[in-house]
Design an enzyme around this catalytic site. Structure first.
Site, short mmCIF file in Angstrom:
data_model
loop_
_atom_site.label_atom_id
_atom_site.label_comp_id
_atom_site.label_asym_id
_atom_site.label_seq_id
_atom_site.Cartn_x
_atom_site.Cartn_y
_atom_site.Cartn_z
N ASP A 118 14.68 -9.18 -3.46
CA ASP A 118 14.78 -7.91 -4.16
C ASP A 118 13.43 -7.21 -4.01
OD1 ASP A 118 13.08 -9.24 -5.82
OD2 ASP A 118 14.51 -9.51 -7.45
N CYS A 155 9.79 -9.06 -4.16
CA CYS A 155 9.52 -10.27 -3.38
C CYS A 155 8.04 -10.48 -3.04
CB CYS A 155 10.43 -10.40 -2.17
SG CYS A 155 9.99 -9.35 -0.83
N HIS A 183 9.84 -7.75 3.41
CA HIS A 183 10.27 -8.98 2.74
C HIS A 183 9.30 -10.11 3.07
CE1 HIS A 183 12.82 -11.88 0.83
NE2 HIS A 183 12.65 -12.66 1.88
#
Length: 275
Positions: free
Chosen positions: A49, A52, A262
């Site tokens: 999400d 991260c 990410h």
């Protein structure tokens, strides 16, 4: 509860699963993972999400914590939300995560609760000597959503506090790190109030951390964040340090990213690199 940080998996096995094709990107990613595998044996996937970057950094910091950082030990640490709100009225517009079934109290009380929780968890985990027990304690914490997300609020608030300090230092003619100029050179964050409204309030909701905010996180925690940026493999940005001229006594945490959005975490340093 879902574990926010998945169990470890062999790094090259993970890479083979994720990057099968023969496209230039897939080849570059495989090369990048091979380079990481020289140093680390396993990878743990981090829930993807918008928290991260905070999640991966905090998980790594707690996993290897052996003592409470000095800034967490200071006596007025718990008073930080109160003291800042007294000086800067605009912090009342801090976007708190909405808790279910709970009336919003005074914003400074809410944030005070989060920063005290951060200190308590850091202290408890750093006092665990046995590495397996320490890992279990981290896993347990990152299964408890209520606590986990409260810790991210505390981290975001520490980032705001650091930004205010840097902004004031610069205004008063003190030396500040280069990233601080970049942070406040953006149209969307020309001062800490704008930074809060347009960036920090959105982290975890509609956006993650941008590059320049990784520096801010590193400064707030007084940790060096070392990132393997796999898509930059074979360039001099493949391993990026935030900050790039770290203080010698800052501990180092290592993350992996394929796209600067990410972050996952490498674990289990290979024996020969530890010696």
């Amino acid at each position: 509860y879902k574990l926010s940080v998945a169990p470890e998996m062999d790094i090259m096995e993970y890479c083979r699963k994720e990057w099968r094709g023969s496209t230039p990107v897939a080849k570059r990613m495989r090369k990048g993972y091979e380079a990481v595998a020289q140093k680390f044996a396993s990878i743990r996937r981090v829930r993807g999400d918008n928290y991260c970057a905070l999640r991966a950094t905090l998980f790594q910091a707690l996993s290897q914590a052996t003592q409470l950082p000095s800034w967490l030990q200071s006596e007025d640490f718990a008073m930080l939300p109160e003291n800042l709100l007294r000086k800067y009225d605009w912090i009342k517009q801090w976007q708190l995560k909405q808790k279910l079934g709970r009336k919003m109290g005074e914003i400074s009380d809410e944030i005070k609760e989060y920063v005290i929780l951060l200190r308590k968890k850091w202290k408890n985990i750093s006092e665990i000597k046995d590495p397996i027990e320490k890992q279990e304690a981290c896993d347990k914490l990152f299964k408890n959503e209520e606590e986990e997300y409260s810790l991210y609020e505390a981290l975001k608030f520490l980032m705001l506090n650091t930004a205010i300090k840097l902004y004031n230092d610069d205004k008063n003619g003190r030396r500040v790190p280069v990233f601080s100029w970049l942070l406040f050179a953006r149209d969307t964050s020309s001062d800490p109030c704008q930074l809060m409204h347009n960036h920090l309030n959105h982290i975890g909701h509609s956006g993650g951390l941008e590059q320049v905010e990784m520096f801010l996180l590193a400064y707030a925690l007084q940790y060096t964040i070392q990132v393997y940026r796999l898509y930059k493999y074979s360039t001099d940005e493949f391993i990026t340090l935030y900050p790039n001229d770290p203080e010698e006594d800052w501990p180092v945490v290592t993350l992996i990213t394929e796209d600067d959005r990410h972050y996952n975490i490498p674990v289990r340093m290979c024996q020969e690199t530890m010696l």
